[in-house]
Design an enzyme around this catalytic site. Sequence first.
Site, PDB file in Angstrom:
ATOM      1  CD  GLU A 167      -2.976  -1.087   2.302  1.00 42.75           C
ATOM      2  OE1 GLU A 167      -2.881  -0.199   3.158  1.00 42.75           O
ATOM      3  OE2 GLU A 167      -3.927  -1.889   2.253  1.00 42.75           O
ATOM      4  CD  GLU A 355      -3.570  -6.105   4.060  1.00 39.50           C
ATOM      5  OE1 GLU A 355      -4.433  -5.313   4.503  1.00 39.50           O
ATOM      6  OE2 GLU A 355      -2.346  -5.889   4.128  1.00 39.50           O
TER       7      GLU A 355
HETATM    8  C1  FCB Z   1      -4.413  -2.288   5.549  1.00 38.44           C
HETATM    9  C2  FCB Z   1      -3.035  -2.632   6.046  1.00 38.44           C
HETATM   10  C3  FCB Z   1      -2.992  -3.701   7.093  1.00 38.44           C
HETATM   11  C4  FCB Z   1      -4.162  -3.607   8.049  1.00 38.44           C
HETATM   12  C5  FCB Z   1      -5.469  -3.445   7.319  1.00 38.44           C
HETATM   13  C6  FCB Z   1      -6.670  -3.366   8.196  1.00 38.44           C
HETATM   14  O1  FCB Z   1      -4.411  -0.989   5.063  1.00 38.44           O
HETATM   15  O2  FCB Z   1      -2.223  -3.040   4.986  1.00 38.44           O
HETATM   16  O3  FCB Z   1      -1.757  -3.630   7.744  1.00 38.44           O
HETATM   17  O4  FCB Z   1      -3.948  -2.627   8.976  1.00 38.44           O
HETATM   18  O5  FCB Z   1      -5.414  -2.311   6.502  1.00 38.44           O
END
Ligand code: FCB
Length: 448
Positions: A167, A355
């Site tokens: 990110e 994620e």
């Molecule tokens: C993302 C991050 C991760 C976590 C999630 C909820 O932005 O990459 O580390 O905090 O959010």
Amino acid sequence: MGYLGYFPEDFLFGVATASYQIEGAWNEDGKGESIWDRFAHTPGNILDGTTGDVACDHYHRFAEDVALMRELGVRAYRFSISWPRVLPSGKGAVNEKGLAFYRRLIEKLKEAGIKPVVTLYHWDLPQALQDRGGWESEETVEAFAEYARLLFATFKDEVHLWITHNEPWVVAFIGNYEGRHAPGKRDFQAALRVARNLLLAHGLAVRVFREVNPKGAIGITLNLSPVHPLTEEQEDREAARRFDGYLNRFFLDPLFRGQFPEDMLTFYRKKGFALEPFTEEERALVAQPLDFLGINYYSRHVVRKGEEPVLETGEHQNPYVERSDMGWEVYPRGIYEIVERVTREYQPQAIYITENGFAFPDTPQDGTVNDERRVAYLRDHLLWLYQALEAGYPVKGYFVWSIMDNFEWAFGFSKRFGLVYVDYTTQQRIPKRSFFFYREVIRRRSIR
Ligand code: FCB
């Protein structure tokens, strides 16, 4: 929602974490200070006043945590390496004990038949580098390439997928413009410089990877969201387009086309910010072919013309939709939309959802945690992801954030994302209902 078949046999179901959020042992065995150590130790920065000093104590309990993953049945585990744990000053002297920790972890994963997916940078920059300008400085860009070289050489054949950055948008803009993350700056110009340098650092690392040529594949993880205008009015549509440029295209375009989006270059210049387009040489570096694109997907943005000082946008908060404890709208269809759009516009070789997850304040009752809302969130997102596969989009894997509750950055321990509940006073781990739900999905390769 259509016929429900099976995920492909080699579909990579996994879970994800990041070093600072779980490891603890912040100053053990020769680890150097990171910008997150510094930031969390500074009063006022973390909502509940906590730090990642101990977190889930994963540094000492990794064997137990890998055993949980094995019980869950995941085929892959995405974790990040703490740069200052292996290079305490960011470059130069290597901390062998730090490397040894990751060697032990990878060994354990191997025993459990779980493929390591390694993120090089999930935000814990060595403070020593920050002291000399951090990501605003070229020195950090070069140090990143050397750090990457060390890891590629050390874990040559052991890592299934390498991810350069997690990110970069968050690193640049939350860390340097909004100031809610380390290093806590509030300077848009600095954030633009950081974004540019993160892309260059990514490019250098990919070049090193192809040189060292370890087994495995390399990519980058972006946080991407569909951006929808609140109304069809032209001003709202323009605001949404701008926000999309800020959040999504600002990284996608350089990575796949070698240049920042023209409209954003013009817009930022008009606002008085300097942003150098990439030179021919830099373009070739930043847009090297990748083996995959990682996408972190949580929610969408609904945007209108508004008062935000740089972008002149506003986020619309519909009070009638379900939101997580983070305030993020639950919008499962977005996982399909983003995969569809990225495939159509950028044609990545492969996509991994690196994620996806849901926070809410669940609590154990009689030793179990019945986190129905998380089960619903995961099920709905997996259903839409399945539709993306059926449509032929190249999605190769999916990682739940997170295997266990952990330190949620500026929110400290107040947000719980885990499939496993963590009692931070005893470090007891309790698998939640969502753990058993996901286990069934993986076992059947299908959603019920
Ligand atoms: C993302 C991050 C991760 C976590 C999630 C909820 O932005 O990459 O580390 O905090 O959010």
